[in-house]
Design an enzyme around this catalytic site. Sequence first.
Site, PDB file in Angstrom:
ATOM      1  N   LYS A 125      -6.071 -27.092  -4.203  1.00 16.70           N
ATOM      2  CA  LYS A 125      -6.932 -27.580  -5.279  1.00 16.70           C
ATOM      3  C   LYS A 125      -8.226 -28.171  -4.723  1.00 16.70           C
ATOM      4  O   LYS A 125      -9.310 -27.919  -5.236  1.00 16.70           O
ATOM      5  CB  LYS A 125      -6.175 -28.571  -6.147  1.00 16.70           C
ATOM      6  CG  LYS A 125      -5.065 -27.889  -6.955  1.00 16.70           C
ATOM      7  CD  LYS A 125      -4.321 -28.847  -7.824  1.00 16.70           C
ATOM      8  CE  LYS A 125      -3.339 -28.101  -8.724  1.00 16.70           C
ATOM      9  NZ  LYS A 125      -2.309 -27.363  -7.973  1.00 16.70           N
ATOM     10  N   LYS A 160      -4.680 -32.884 -13.450  1.00 20.11           N
ATOM     11  CA  LYS A 160      -3.599 -32.249 -12.707  1.00 20.11           C
ATOM     12  C   LYS A 160      -3.339 -32.982 -11.398  1.00 20.11           C
ATOM     13  O   LYS A 160      -4.250 -33.583 -10.813  1.00 20.11           O
ATOM     14  CB  LYS A 160      -3.940 -30.782 -12.420  1.00 20.11           C
ATOM     15  CG  LYS A 160      -5.182 -30.570 -11.562  1.00 20.11           C
ATOM     16  CD  LYS A 160      -5.484 -29.094 -11.323  1.00 20.11           C
ATOM     17  CE  LYS A 160      -6.138 -28.433 -12.489  1.00 20.11           C
ATOM     18  NZ  LYS A 160      -6.629 -27.062 -12.155  1.00 20.11           N
ATOM     19  N   ARG A 210      -5.970 -14.318 -11.378  1.00 18.82           N
ATOM     20  CA  ARG A 210      -5.696 -14.377  -9.944  1.00 18.82           C
ATOM     21  C   ARG A 210      -6.444 -13.224  -9.276  1.00 18.82           C
ATOM     22  O   ARG A 210      -6.128 -12.053  -9.494  1.00 18.82           O
ATOM     23  CB  ARG A 210      -4.194 -14.274  -9.691  1.00 18.82           C
ATOM     24  CG  ARG A 210      -3.789 -14.052  -8.229  1.00 18.82           C
ATOM     25  CD  ARG A 210      -4.256 -15.146  -7.278  1.00 18.82           C
ATOM     26  NE  ARG A 210      -3.854 -16.462  -7.707  1.00 18.82           N
ATOM     27  CZ  ARG A 210      -2.643 -16.971  -7.472  1.00 18.82           C
ATOM     28  NH1 ARG A 210      -1.731 -16.263  -6.832  1.00 18.82           N
ATOM     29  NH2 ARG A 210      -2.361 -18.190  -7.886  1.00 18.82           N
ATOM     30  N   ARG A 225      -3.557 -14.193 -16.280  1.00 19.71           N
ATOM     31  CA  ARG A 225      -2.337 -14.835 -16.776  1.00 19.71           C
ATOM     32  C   ARG A 225      -2.701 -15.576 -18.060  1.00 19.71           C
ATOM     33  O   ARG A 225      -3.376 -16.595 -18.019  1.00 19.71           O
ATOM     34  CB  ARG A 225      -1.776 -15.751 -15.696  1.00 19.71           C
ATOM     35  CG  ARG A 225      -1.369 -14.962 -14.435  1.00 19.71           C
ATOM     36  CD  ARG A 225      -1.310 -15.804 -13.206  1.00 19.71           C
ATOM     37  NE  ARG A 225      -2.607 -16.389 -12.878  1.00 19.71           N
ATOM     38  CZ  ARG A 225      -2.804 -17.243 -11.879  1.00 19.71           C
ATOM     39  NH1 ARG A 225      -1.792 -17.628 -11.126  1.00 19.71           N
ATOM     40  NH2 ARG A 225      -4.007 -17.721 -11.641  1.00 19.71           N
ATOM     41  N   ARG A 233      -1.516 -23.622 -20.476  1.00 15.30           N
ATOM     42  CA  ARG A 233      -1.396 -23.112 -19.112  1.00 15.30           C
ATOM     43  C   ARG A 233      -1.121 -21.610 -19.119  1.00 15.30           C
ATOM     44  O   ARG A 233      -0.281 -21.135 -19.875  1.00 15.30           O
ATOM     45  CB  ARG A 233      -0.277 -23.834 -18.361  1.00 15.30           C
ATOM     46  CG  ARG A 233      -0.469 -25.328 -18.252  1.00 15.30           C
ATOM     47  CD  ARG A 233       0.787 -26.007 -17.748  1.00 15.30           C
ATOM     48  NE  ARG A 233       1.908 -25.827 -18.660  1.00 15.30           N
ATOM     49  CZ  ARG A 233       3.159 -26.194 -18.385  1.00 15.30           C
ATOM     50  NH1 ARG A 233       3.448 -26.750 -17.222  1.00 15.30           N
ATOM     51  NH2 ARG A 233       4.119 -26.001 -19.272  1.00 15.30           N
ATOM     52  N   ASP A 273      -8.232 -18.467  -8.169  1.00 14.75           N
ATOM     53  CA  ASP A 273      -7.955 -18.597  -9.593  1.00 14.75           C
ATOM     54  C   ASP A 273      -9.279 -18.813 -10.310  1.00 14.75           C
ATOM     55  O   ASP A 273     -10.029 -19.752  -9.995  1.00 14.75           O
ATOM     56  CB  ASP A 273      -7.010 -19.763  -9.853  1.00 14.75           C
ATOM     57  CG  ASP A 273      -5.588 -19.461  -9.404  1.00 14.75           C
ATOM     58  OD1 ASP A 273      -5.308 -18.299  -9.043  1.00 14.75           O
ATOM     59  OD2 ASP A 273      -4.754 -20.386  -9.391  1.00 14.75           O
ATOM     60  N   GLU A 281      -9.093 -22.859  -8.376  1.00 18.33           N
ATOM     61  CA  GLU A 281      -8.153 -23.107  -7.283  1.00 18.33           C
ATOM     62  C   GLU A 281      -8.310 -22.008  -6.247  1.00 18.33           C
ATOM     63  O   GLU A 281      -8.689 -20.877  -6.572  1.00 18.33           O
ATOM     64  CB  GLU A 281      -6.718 -23.135  -7.815  1.00 18.33           C
ATOM     65  CG  GLU A 281      -5.689 -23.672  -6.854  1.00 18.33           C
ATOM     66  CD  GLU A 281      -4.376 -24.036  -7.543  1.00 18.33           C
ATOM     67  OE1 GLU A 281      -3.317 -23.830  -6.918  1.00 18.33           O
ATOM     68  OE2 GLU A 281      -4.420 -24.531  -8.689  1.00 18.33           O
ATOM     69  N   ASN A 283      -5.815 -20.384  -3.525  1.00 17.15           N
ATOM     70  CA  ASN A 283      -4.450 -20.330  -3.025  1.00 17.15           C
ATOM     71  C   ASN A 283      -4.428 -19.736  -1.630  1.00 17.15           C
ATOM     72  O   ASN A 283      -4.911 -18.621  -1.409  1.00 17.15           O
ATOM     73  CB  ASN A 283      -3.578 -19.489  -3.955  1.00 17.15           C
ATOM     74  CG  ASN A 283      -3.426 -20.110  -5.327  1.00 17.15           C
ATOM     75  OD1 ASN A 283      -2.485 -20.832  -5.572  1.00 17.15           O
ATOM     76  ND2 ASN A 283      -4.379 -19.839  -6.203  1.00 17.15           N
TER      77      ASN A 283
END
Length: 316
Positions: A125, A160, A210, A225, A233, A273, A281, A283
Amino acid sequence: MNFLFVADPLDLFKTYKDTTFSMMREAQRRGHRIAACLPQDLGWRSGGVVEAEVLRITLTGDAEDWYTVDQRERVPLKDFDAVLMRKDPPFDAEYIYATHLLEQAEREGARVVNKPRALRDHPEKLAIMEFPEFTTPTLVTRSDAAVRAFHAEHGDIILKPLDGMGGMGIFRVKQDALNLGSIIETLNKGGAETIMVQRFVPEISQGDKRVLVIAGQPVPYCLARIPQGTEVRGNLAAGGKGVAQPLSADDRRIAEAIGPKLFARGLLLIGLDVIGGSLTEINVTSPTCFQEIHDQTGCDVPALFVDALEAQVRAG
């Protein structure tokens, strides 16, 4: 070639969607040898080298009993052509200790993907803060007052924890500030823990995308997503629906700017993301969505990854 996967327990894999499984399957298809271990199987005795208690496995092609154990043995990590660190978060103290052992193995001659130091240097993050030109307004803080001021400025916000995964612990607070104090207390634990706050991006209704980047180059398709029902979410673990689609101009612009920089730091595979045109984000621990993209579009993401892995091994 001879590959070791440091991952979660094999019996917990959901092989119909697991990205590490898809990597293993593609590697075996090409004739490479596969071994697996848990982070706790790593060890280092003074005067020696970093070793692991590994399972030499063969994939069976069966959906249920999907692997057989050919041999259990203790092997120096430097004896593998590549060691793939694929342990899922949490990014806790034990994860950090594992990266230190893997970094020592690198000093002994092992090739570790993704690079252990780069894993530590890019918390998933916090890593976005290096690229403010691509992010929605974001605050990282322990301060209750700072969060309240950020909400007063932006009105509709997302809060978050920094160590969450799969959408866990994500809250939306709208203009009415309903339950803001309680949410702050829950997440920052009375000021003991740091949290992230972001301006809400309404394009989440179109999906939290993603975007996969391999060896600095974006995969041409992403997985959007999409939140379902009243859920804010989009994470698949939170019930989001995964829809593969070509990269948008914004997706590609972000990936082409960030990908080469992080690849140069030792991150062979990353997952960005993106919501709307905003990076939310980065990852780096165990990016996923290989199989969903492959199944829906025919784009062979596992093959692209193993191509890059083989090229890196051959480059020495």
